[in-house]
Design a protein around this motif. Structure first.
Motif, PDB file in Angstrom:
ATOM      1  N   LYS A   1      -8.509  22.280  14.953  1.00  0.00           N
ATOM      2  CA  LYS A   1      -9.340  20.783  13.821  1.00  0.00           C
ATOM      3  C   LYS A   1      -8.735  22.338  12.499  1.00  0.00           C
ATOM      4  CE  LYS A   1     -13.335  19.558  16.137  1.00  0.00           C
ATOM      5  NZ  LYS A   1     -14.249  19.830  16.453  1.00  0.00           N
TER       6      LYS A   1
ATOM      7  N   GLN B   1     -12.996  23.745   7.810  1.00  0.00           N
ATOM      8  CA  GLN B   1     -14.140  23.009   7.819  1.00  0.00           C
ATOM      9  C   GLN B   1     -15.158  23.532   6.015  1.00  0.00           C
ATOM     10  OE1 GLN B   1     -15.738  20.414   9.782  1.00  0.00           O
ATOM     11  NE2 GLN B   1     -13.343  20.772  10.573  1.00  0.00           N
TER      12      GLN B   1
ATOM     13  N   TYR C   1     -17.605  23.115   3.348  1.00  0.00           N
ATOM     14  CA  TYR C   1     -19.046  23.504   2.613  1.00  0.00           C
ATOM     15  C   TYR C   1     -19.137  22.325   2.240  1.00  0.00           C
ATOM     16  CZ  TYR C   1     -18.804  26.029  -1.388  1.00  0.00           C
ATOM     17  OH  TYR C   1     -19.006  26.505  -2.120  1.00  0.00           O
TER      18      TYR C   1
ATOM     19  N   SER D   1     -18.058  19.439   1.349  1.00  0.00           N
ATOM     20  CA  SER D   1     -16.726  18.021   1.439  1.00  0.00           C
ATOM     21  C   SER D   1     -17.838  17.220   1.902  1.00  0.00           C
ATOM     22  CB  SER D   1     -16.941  17.605   3.170  1.00  0.00           C
ATOM     23  OG  SER D   1     -16.641  16.481   3.609  1.00  0.00           O
TER      24      SER D   1
ATOM     25  N   VAL E   1     -13.610  12.153   3.799  1.00  0.00           N
ATOM     26  CA  VAL E   1     -12.588  12.688   4.987  1.00  0.00           C
ATOM     27  C   VAL E   1     -11.415  11.625   4.614  1.00  0.00           C
ATOM     28  CG1 VAL E   1     -14.641  13.412   6.691  1.00  0.00           C
ATOM     29  CG2 VAL E   1     -13.574  10.772   6.410  1.00  0.00           C
TER      30      VAL E   1
ATOM     31  N   GLN F   1     -10.980  17.036   5.478  1.00  0.00           N
ATOM     32  CA  GLN F   1     -12.253  16.272   4.564  1.00  0.00           C
ATOM     33  C   GLN F   1     -11.928  16.041   3.166  1.00  0.00           C
ATOM     34  OE1 GLN F   1     -14.614  20.469   5.986  1.00  0.00           O
ATOM     35  NE2 GLN F   1     -15.971  18.650   6.141  1.00  0.00           N
TER      36      GLN F   1
ATOM     37  N   ALA G   1     -18.075  13.879   6.946  1.00  0.00           N
ATOM     38  CA  ALA G   1     -17.676  15.096   8.454  1.00  0.00           C
ATOM     39  C   ALA G   1     -16.588  14.464   9.769  1.00  0.00           C
ATOM     40  CB  ALA G   1     -18.345  15.702   9.001  1.00  0.00           C
TER      41      ALA G   1
END
Length: 571
Positions: free
Chosen positions: A450, A453, A455, A457, A460, A485, A568
């Protein structure tokens, strides 16, 4: 040039009508006057958006539906940017019909389909297709005409134009800026076709231009071109830093085909130059640029392409005519269209011989004109010399469709620009965050499945990392990425307080720009910036404090999620 006010414009751009003419620059002059009763050349507003592309339109929708006033400028006489004035059907990911973009962007797509159902004589089969694709082009699930993009975007913006929250100045571009410390106080916008300058005072400014035009004007720190591998540690980065190295841009055009009719244009004056041109790239290009072979972006080996304007495919080859087809006549009642209509945005008219960033206006225009000549030469080559499966040469029935592009010369109103100035941001997205191979190298086989990620975001997106040949000799750089993202930190300049990017000018690198530059991502960036301004204004917090304060960030992410923003992935 004849003027039209907005009410006339709304009636003419297709809101319930098929009459979709070109609108003149400055056609909203009457609204300008309505806000400057004393005849002054100064306007105050909450948000000033420079650039009417997808990011600019999304930002305008976001701030207006949250009660703020906005002014949006557009250099051409069409809003929509790459999807309209540049003639590029939307490049999207495979999940776009259900998720992976803001609800407002999917609303745009639904409205496009409804526009065709409401106004066009579709066949019963086409009308009943839930996911109608007007052109059945292979590049997108919703290939459609630039005129329709303009009409639908105006339809979405019309309530705010009607109540006075939003004003749009067509045929205007930013000229100068007034700066106080780390804040932009005003932007002077100047009309393209007449000597008219208006000073716009605002609390917040959005740079939604195609090249990041506001960054040098406002002295906002930015980078251009290619970073070095030493700087970014990216797997596919250049060994050396090259600020003037940018992806090719393209002047697109539309065409159709009339069998049995000779539509051959006059031979372009520099046709022989382009006919014999071989790109000087490393690794080497496949041969001549005007040819049905090109360098496969994935492995750079020569790849053969097909071309048949009758829509007939050659087994094992992509038919370029069908690739970005905007209108497939079989979707409409028999006889409504003589033939299909397609957009030419191919490897053969990628202009890789010059740069448009940080050059004089004269050089910009000269380079764009040379790119138009390349596109004209490609069209003439298709008419006269392109090899045919039956052993013949050329397709004389090909016809330039300037009416589709809203131009007299048949070319797009504005070049399709893949790479812009990029802000020096609080956070910069690099390849190890989103590139599939680089991600596995730094995160391991399991975690590397993936994207990183973020924090913070605020959206997407997904597209493979796709860099076209560059003006300084790079061939394609094309490789897999991961559904990613959009971090808020990439939308915040390091120093300047109230200027925000809403196009390809966010905090990415030359490499990661290759997956953050497509239609739905640009829309997502613009909407996120508009919502950031709306939230900050409503809650009396500085936009940068939204990211730096954990409670503010959490509340902001909840706020944008309630407005249809996905932060997300659901895969």
């Amino acid at each position: 040039m004849k003027r039209r006010n907005f009410l006339q414009l709304a009636a003419l751009t297709g809101l319930g009508s098929l009459n979709l003419p070109i609108v003149s620059a400055g056609s909203l002059e009457s609204q300008t006057r309505a806000k400057t009763y004393d005849g002054s050349d100064e306007i105050k507003t909450d948000v000033c958006i420079i650039g009417g592309g997808l990011g600019g339109c999304a930002a305008a929708l976001a701030v207006c539906r949250n009660g703020l006033r906005a002014i949006m400028t557009e250099e051409t006489d069409w809003i929509g940017g790459q999807i309209s004035q540049q003639g590029v059907p939307p490049d999207e990911h495979q999940w776009i019909e259900t998720h992976g973009a803001p609800s407002s962007y999917r609303d745009y797509r639904t409205r496009v389909r409804d526009f065709y159902r409401r106004n066009y004589p579709l066949t019963p089969e086409a009308r009943n297709k839930i996911n109608l694709n007007p052109g059945n082009g292979s590049v997108s699930r919703i290939c459609h005409e630039p005129h329709v993009s303009v009409a639908v975007l105006y339809e979405m913006l019309l309530p705010y134009l009607s109540n006075g929250q939003l004003q749009i100045f067509l045929g205007f571009k930013a000229n100068t800026a007034q700066i106080q410390g780390d804040d932009v106080k005003s932007i002077a916008i100047r009309s393209i076709d007449e000597d008219k300058t208006i000073n716009v005072l605002a609390k917040n400014f959005i740079d939604a231009t195609e090249c990041g035009d506001l960054l040098p004007i406002t002295k906002t720190e930015y980078v251009t071109g290619t970073e070095s591998k030493k700087e970014t540690k990216e797997l596919h980065a250049s060994e050396t830093k090259r600020p003037q190295n940018h992806q090719a841009f393209t002047v697109c055009f539309a065409m159709d085909y009339q069998d049995g009719i000779d539509n051959t244009i006059d031979k372009p004056t520099d046709y022989d130059r382009w006919k014999n041109y071989v790109p000087k790239l490393n690794p080497a290009w496949s041969g001549k640029l005007l040819d049905l072979s090109y360098s496969n972006p994935r492995d750079l080996k020569p790849k053969r392409l097909g071309f048949d304007p009758r829509g007939i495919d050659t087994p094992g080859m992509l038919n370029l005519f069908n690739y970005r087809r905007l209108i497939h006549k079989d979707n409409f009642t028999p006889g409504f269209y003589d033939g299909d209509i397609t957009i030419v945005n191919w490897p053969q008219n990628d202009y890789m011989m010059g740069n448009l960033i940080d050059v004089s206006e004269a050089d910009f225009k000269k380079t764009v004109e040379d790119a138009k000549n390349l596109s004209r030469s490609l069209f003439y080559w298709l008419q006269t010399e392109a090899p045919r499966a039956d052993g013949g040469m050329g397709w004389k029935g090909l016809r330039l469709r300037g009416d589709v592009m809203g131009t007299v010369d048949g070319m797009a109103k504005y070049p399709y620009i893949r790479e812009s100035r990029r802000i020096k941001a609080q956070f910069t997205v690099v390849e190890e965050h989103v590139g599939a191979e680089n991600r596995k190298m730094v995160a391991g086989e399991k975690e590397g499945q993936k994207a990183f990620q973020f924090y913070d975001s605020v959206g997407v997106g997904y597209y493979h990392i796709d860099l076209h040949p560059s003006n300084q000799g790079d061939n394609y750089i094309d490789f897999g990425s991961l559904p990613f993202q959009i971090p808020l930190g990439a939308l915040l300049p390091q120093r300047v307080n109230n200027l925000f990017p809403a196009n390809k000018n966010i905090g990415t690198t030359h490499i990661t720009n290759g997956c953050y530059r497509l239609h739905p991502v640009e829309w997502s960036i613009g909407e996120a910036v508009g919502l950031l301004i709306a939230y900050s204004t409503k809650n009396n917090v500085h936009p940068k404090q939204v990211r730096s304060n954990k409670n503010n960030l959490s509340a902001f992410q909840s706020f944008i999620q309630q407005q249809g923003i996905e932060t997300a992935w659901r895969i």
